[in-house]
Scaffold this active site. Structure first.
Site, PDB file in Angstrom:
ATOM      1  N   HIS A  75      -0.864  -2.102  11.121  1.00 39.58           N
ATOM      2  CA  HIS A  75      -1.049  -1.358  12.573  1.00 39.58           C
ATOM      3  C   HIS A  75      -1.813  -2.095  13.557  1.00 39.58           C
ATOM      4  O   HIS A  75      -2.543  -3.074  13.484  1.00 39.58           O
ATOM      5  CB  HIS A  75      -2.207  -0.360  12.095  1.00 39.58           C
ATOM      6  N   GLU A 108       0.347   4.325   0.649  1.00 39.50           N
ATOM      7  CA  GLU A 108      -0.084   5.574   1.837  1.00 39.50           C
ATOM      8  C   GLU A 108       1.352   5.863   2.591  1.00 39.50           C
ATOM      9  O   GLU A 108       2.051   4.637   3.115  1.00 39.50           O
ATOM     10  CB  GLU A 108      -1.067   5.121   2.685  1.00 39.50           C
ATOM     11  N   TYR A 148     -11.428   1.463  13.880  1.00 40.89           N
ATOM     12  CA  TYR A 148     -10.299   1.640  12.659  1.00 40.89           C
ATOM     13  C   TYR A 148     -11.495   1.396  11.578  1.00 40.89           C
ATOM     14  O   TYR A 148     -11.720   1.926  10.459  1.00 40.89           O
ATOM     15  CB  TYR A 148      -9.423   0.660  12.609  1.00 40.89           C
ATOM     16  N   ASP A 197       2.062   6.019   5.604  1.00 39.09           N
ATOM     17  CA  ASP A 197       2.702   5.584   6.771  1.00 39.09           C
ATOM     18  C   ASP A 197       3.099   4.078   6.676  1.00 39.09           C
ATOM     19  O   ASP A 197       3.732   3.421   7.524  1.00 39.09           O
ATOM     20  CB  ASP A 197       1.181   5.581   7.709  1.00 39.09           C
ATOM     21  N   ASP A 210      -3.623  -2.421   5.818  1.00 33.86           N
ATOM     22  CA  ASP A 210      -4.290  -1.726   6.441  1.00 33.86           C
ATOM     23  C   ASP A 210      -5.438  -2.699   7.228  1.00 33.86           C
ATOM     24  O   ASP A 210      -6.020  -2.590   8.386  1.00 33.86           O
ATOM     25  CB  ASP A 210      -4.992  -0.599   6.048  1.00 33.86           C
ATOM     26  N   HIS A 226       0.792  -1.113  -0.167  1.00 27.53           N
ATOM     27  CA  HIS A 226       0.046  -0.030  -0.010  1.00 27.53           C
ATOM     28  C   HIS A 226       1.063   1.194  -0.102  1.00 27.53           C
ATOM     29  O   HIS A 226       1.767   1.114   0.773  1.00 27.53           O
ATOM     30  CB  HIS A 226      -0.918  -0.093   1.330  1.00 27.53           C
ATOM     31  N   HIS A 254      -8.015  -0.032   1.480  1.00 32.53           N
ATOM     32  CA  HIS A 254      -8.801   0.989   1.319  1.00 32.53           C
ATOM     33  C   HIS A 254      -8.507   1.883   0.394  1.00 32.53           C
ATOM     34  O   HIS A 254      -8.838   3.080   0.248  1.00 32.53           O
ATOM     35  CB  HIS A 254      -9.301   1.675   2.592  1.00 32.53           C
TER      36      HIS A 254
HETATM   37 FE1  FEO Z   1      -3.691   3.441   4.351  1.00 35.89          FE
HETATM   38 FE2  FEO Z   1      -2.175   2.703   7.464  1.00 35.89          FE
HETATM   39  O1  FEO Z   1      -2.564   3.485   5.430  1.00 35.89           O
END
Ligand code: FEO
Length: 397
Positions: free
Chosen positions: A226, A82, A193, A84, A165, A80, A146
């Site tokens: 996460h 993103e 979440y 993070d 995620d 992914h 996502h």
């Molecule tokens: Fe969609 Fe944890 O970044």
């Protein structure tokens, strides 16, 4: 903190961010912090699955160094784009410039537009496999879970799913596994979440769960990007996702309001009394003193959302706008709504709220309730009766 062993030769090398309080800009309150989980697989080909948020790149590299020299990394899987999860890629590529980057087609496009790196990309699709030596990675694209680029990585020989995620929680903790952290806290954060990030993609969540089930692959451990790693009970989070994505509900109500001089507040309290008198649980939230993410999380279980505001400028109080806007974007599945409020020389709040509820996909459970200026004892009883009637719609379905 040292690297943490998941399976023989597979390590958590991510970072714990105890201080993160807002995610996605100011939209998501992460009151328990978060983690950025990155996984190192030591095989004939050394592989890193996902990285961390840029401020934690040094921590991740230090953890990797405790196992191998980062320059030895052959493959990097980016599930992914993103930041993070991919944010430490530029630092890593300085140390391992020859590493091949495995990602989806949209992942490659996204990485190019984030980092502008002339790196060796290898685009993969669902069903694509990558042999590391003793182990094989299998890829499952998961668009819109996502982001369009999202994908899952499955370590076949270990029955280990790394879904990025999905199945994650924003939860900083001293321990990495689900059996080491209080289950109630894990599930509260998993629900928060889901409600605040994945809710609008519930249809796709259900399809992906079916798709993974049809693959008939064993899953002994789920290592999201996460929060804690599900090793004791991965079935718990899979079943919770099925329930949340299906729109299953309990006979509960969430009442959200704000007030100018107390009339709408008095109505709200009487409505809650009415709902509760039918043995339906009701939770009352004054929006200006509560956090939106917690209210949205309540909607994962509650069938009914009741929203109240006095009329101002022929509409509702603007303090409700962020909540109603988030609701419209998240589109909770299979929920009922209703609106109420006090008014003076003109009406408008109730109709405006109803329009917002319908735009968010909620079905109106009944006529809205409006009361002129300050409710008297009889009108407060009408509020209780209105609450009772709403509660009956929840109970009888
Ligand atoms: Fe969609 Fe944890 O970044």
């Amino acid at each position: 903190m040292d690297p943490v062993l998941l399976k023989d030769g597979i390590y958590w090398v991510g970072a714990v961010d105890w201080d993160m309080r807002y995610f996605h800009g100011p939209t998501f309150g992460t009151h328990r912090g978060t983690t950025y989980n990155s996984y190192l697989i030591v095989d004939e080909k050394i592989t890193l699955v996902d990285t961390v948020y840029p401020p934690f790149a040094g921590e991740m590299l230090e953890r990797i160094r405790k196992i191998i020299d980062p320059s030895r990394i052959d493959y990097i899987v980016i599930n992914h784009v993103e930041i993070d999860h991919s944010g430490a890629l530029p630092e890593l590529m300085k140390l391992a410039p020859g590493a091949k980057i495995y990602c989806s087609a949209r992942g490659k496009a996204g990485l190019l537009k984030h980092f502008y790196g002339e790196w060796d990309y290898r685009v993969v699709k669902t069903g694509g496999e990558l042999s590391l030596g003793k182990r094989t990675l299998s890829f499952i694209e998961a668009p819109m879970l996502h982001w369009p680029d999202s994908m899952f990585t499955y370590v076949k020989e270990e029955a280990l799913l790394m879904p990025n995620d999905a199945f994650g929680q924003h939860l900083a903790s001293a321990f990495r596994f689900d059996d080491q952290v209080e289950n109630k806290i894990i599930m509260e954060e998993a629900a928060r979440y889901y409600a605040n990030i994945l809710y609008p993609f519930s249809g796709l969540v259900l399809k992906k769960l079916e798709e993974v089930k049809a693959l008939n692959i064993p899953i002994s451990m789920i290592a999201p990007s996460h929060g804690v790693i599900w090793r004791e009970n991965p079935g718990q989070i899979i079943e919770s996702y099925r329930r949340w994505a299906s729109g299953e509900w309990l006979p509960k109500a969430v009442v959200v309001y704000d007030t100018m001089w107390g009339s709408t507040a008095a109505m709200a309290r009487a409505i809650v009394e009415g709902i509760a008198s039918e043995n339906v649980d009701a939770r009352l939230f004054k929006i200006s003193v509560r956090d939106i993410n917690s209210i949205l999380t309540e909607l994962l279980e509650a069938r009914l959302l009741v929203v109240g505001s006095p009329t101002i400028n022929r509409s509702y109080l603007s303090v409700l706008s962020p909540f109603l806007d988030d609701l419209a974007g998240l589109k909770p599945v299979n929920r009922l709504g209703a609106a109420f409020g006090s008014y003076g020389w003109s009406r408008g709040a109730v109709k405006a709220i109803e329009a917002k509820l319908e735009a968010a996909g909620l079905t109106l459970a009944g006529e809205g309730l409006e009361i002129l200026w300050v409710p008297d004892a009889g009108e407060l009883e009408s509020c209780r009766e209105w609450g009772r009637a709403l509660a009956r719609t929840v109970k009888t379905e």
